[in-house]
Enzyme design. Structure first.
Site, PDB file in Angstrom:
ATOM      1  N   SER A 157       0.796  -1.233   0.000  1.00  0.00           N
ATOM      2  CA  SER A 157       0.000   0.000   0.000  1.00  0.00           C
ATOM      3  C   SER A 157       0.825   1.278   0.000  1.00  0.00           C
ATOM      4  O   SER A 157       0.334   2.323  -0.429  1.00  0.00           O
ATOM      5  CB  SER A 157      -0.940   0.015   1.204  1.00  0.00           C
ATOM      6  OG  SER A 157      -0.203  -0.147   2.396  1.00  0.00           O
ATOM      7  N   HIS A 200       0.065   4.439   7.517  1.00  0.00           N
ATOM      8  CA  HIS A 200       0.745   5.099   6.397  1.00  0.00           C
ATOM      9  C   HIS A 200       1.232   6.498   6.748  1.00  0.00           C
ATOM     10  O   HIS A 200       0.566   7.222   7.465  1.00  0.00           O
ATOM     11  CB  HIS A 200      -0.201   5.162   5.190  1.00  0.00           C
ATOM     12  CG  HIS A 200      -0.691   3.814   4.775  1.00  0.00           C
ATOM     13  ND1 HIS A 200      -1.947   3.350   5.079  1.00  0.00           N
ATOM     14  CD2 HIS A 200      -0.063   2.815   4.116  1.00  0.00           C
ATOM     15  CE1 HIS A 200      -2.079   2.120   4.602  1.00  0.00           C
ATOM     16  NE2 HIS A 200      -0.949   1.761   4.021  1.00  0.00           N
ATOM     17  N   ASP A 237      -2.608   7.884   8.483  1.00  0.00           N
ATOM     18  CA  ASP A 237      -3.607   7.008   9.109  1.00  0.00           C
ATOM     19  C   ASP A 237      -2.880   6.046  10.041  1.00  0.00           C
ATOM     20  O   ASP A 237      -1.749   6.315  10.432  1.00  0.00           O
ATOM     21  CB  ASP A 237      -4.454   6.295   8.042  1.00  0.00           C
ATOM     22  CG  ASP A 237      -3.630   5.358   7.158  1.00  0.00           C
ATOM     23  OD1 ASP A 237      -2.473   5.046   7.518  1.00  0.00           O
ATOM     24  OD2 ASP A 237      -4.140   4.934   6.102  1.00  0.00           O
TER      25      ASP A 237
END
Ligand SMILES: *[C@@H]1O[C@H](CO)[C@@H](O)[C@H](O)[C@H]1NC(C)=O
Ligand SMILES: *[C@@H]1O[C@H](CO)[C@@H](O)[C@H](O)[C@H]1NC(C)=O
Ligand SMILES: *[C@@H]1O[C@H](CO)[C@@H](O)[C@H](O)[C@H]1NC(C)=O
Length: 366
Positions: free
Chosen positions: A41, A334, A331
């Site tokens: 991600s 990340h 978040d």
């Protein structure tokens, strides 16, 4: 330059500078024709948007709030992710998600400009987040393999080889294997020791990187694993809210293994060069001394809900911080765009021990 003669002196200077900048970008383009990205991600620019049944997505607010146009793209970030920043530094486009271009007409010529295969949730192990993402094996043996073949048809085998050898490969993988292991630890602990898990990952990664070499990868930027024990998600599991030692231990073990593996590869294959970014050390330096590195907040997430915004992922229902440049974490796992800007500055033109044996600039020169 017609516009110069028409402009006032100040504007002319600006125009000239812009022209110089554009020239510079053209030179850089000569050195690196394209970027090919594989991983998780951190690097995903929207592949997971196309996975109907995946929960691991970021194509909704407040993600992308600082992205051009303020729109969510599938990047797990408030703005640009680290791949975008490398692309900007090299003067090439940030490559589009593979799943957004694979059925375009003339897809082979689109692949010449770079492709991003990364998928949120992927890990070294093909069991990590199974069915929620495009596994790293699938990215290599499936998607990239097909693109490699298409490039061979487009350019001829020697042409494709030369193109890929000049291109930059970016790999960011391994963090999810550790996070999954930690979240499922009561189960996995019964089965295998942490060292055994790391050495399995190491063997798998070795095979995967070798396959990429066999398929033309010659310049690799490898992103080391972050001190995952310090991300808001894992801190929150700790009653003291301190960094989790087990997660950080596994991250250092896997990083050490990757360093040895890359060094071995470059010794076995003299035409293979790489740059290893020690994300672990760089991030910990900022966490230990936030002010010196330009942060006000390195523990809480900017976007989320609950204690330290760490109890829920960033979603339209979340609260988010006003000043995203002062936060390390966007978040629960990340980084913010501001954080990757600081890190990629080091990766691009910094030096050992944080980036070695070359930085990205040296890796992509000539
Ligand atoms: C390129 O597009 C064609 C036609 O849509 C498709 O059959 C092929 O699989 C695509 N190639 C790759 C490598 O995705
Ligand atoms: C995962 O990889 C192993 C080899 O490492 C292979 O035997 C297995 O079939 C793969 N599983 C899936 C679900 O792709
Ligand atoms: C946001 O945070 C940065 C870094 O801590 C700081 O330099 C800047 O002044 C802050 N901006 C505002 C509007 O408070």
């Amino acid at each position: 330059m017609g516009s110069c003669t028409l402009s006032s002196g100040g504007v002319c200077v600006v125009v000239v500078l812009l022209c110089l900048a554009a020239c510079c970008l053209t030179c850089a383009r000569g050195a690196v024709p394209a970027i090919y990205v594989l991983g998780d991600s951190q690097a995903d620019v929207g592949n997971n948007n196309y996975l109907l049944h995946s929960l691991l997505k970021a194509n909704f607010p407040h993600n992308g709030i600082d992205y051009p146009g303020g729109k969510p793209t599938g990047r797990f970030s408030n703005g640009y992710n680290f791949v975008d920043l490398i692309a900007i530094s090299l003067g090439v486009p940030s490559p589009p998600p593979y799943l957004s271009i694979r059925s375009k007409p003339m897809n082979s010529s689109v692949y010449l400009k770079g492709v991003n295969f990364a998928s949120g949730g992927a890990g070294v192990s093909n069991l990590t987040n199974l069915a929620q993402c495009i596994s790293f094996d699938e990215q290599i043996d499936g998607d990239y393999h097909r693109v490699h073949e298409a490039l061979g048809k487009q350019l001829g085998i020697p042409g494709a080889k030369a193109h890929l050898a000049k291109s930059l490969f970016v790999v960011a993988i391994g963090g999810n294997d550790i996070i999954n292991d930690l979240l499922l630890s009561p189960v996995s602990e019964l089965l295998r020791s942490r060292d055994e898990i790391v050495s399995n990952l190491e063997n798998t990664l070795k095979r995967q990187l070798q396959t990429l070499y066999d398929l033309g990868m010659r310049r690799l930027f490898f992103v080391g694993i972050a001190p995952l024990g310090c991300c808001p998600l894992i801190r929150e599991l700790n009653p003291t809210k301190e960094c989790d030692a087990q997660a950080n231990y596994m991250a250092t073990r896997l990083n050490d293994a990757a360093v040895v593996l890359l060094r071995d590869m470059s010794e076995t294959h003299p035409d293979f060069t790489y740059s290893f970014f020690d994300t672990y050390t760089a991030v910990l330096q900022s966490i230990r001394d936030p002010e010196a590195h330009g942060y006000k907040e390195v523990k809480a997430a900017c976007c989320g809900l609950g204690d330290n915004n760490a109890m829920f992922l960033c979603s339209p229902a979340s609260v988010y911080c006003d000043n995203r440049t002062s936060y390390m974490f966007w978040d629960v796992v990340h980084p913010t765009q501001a954080a990757v800007e600081k890190l990629m500055k080091i990766a691009f033109d910094g030096s050992a021990p944080l980036v070695s044996p070359k930085n990205i600039k040296q890796l992509t020169e000539s």
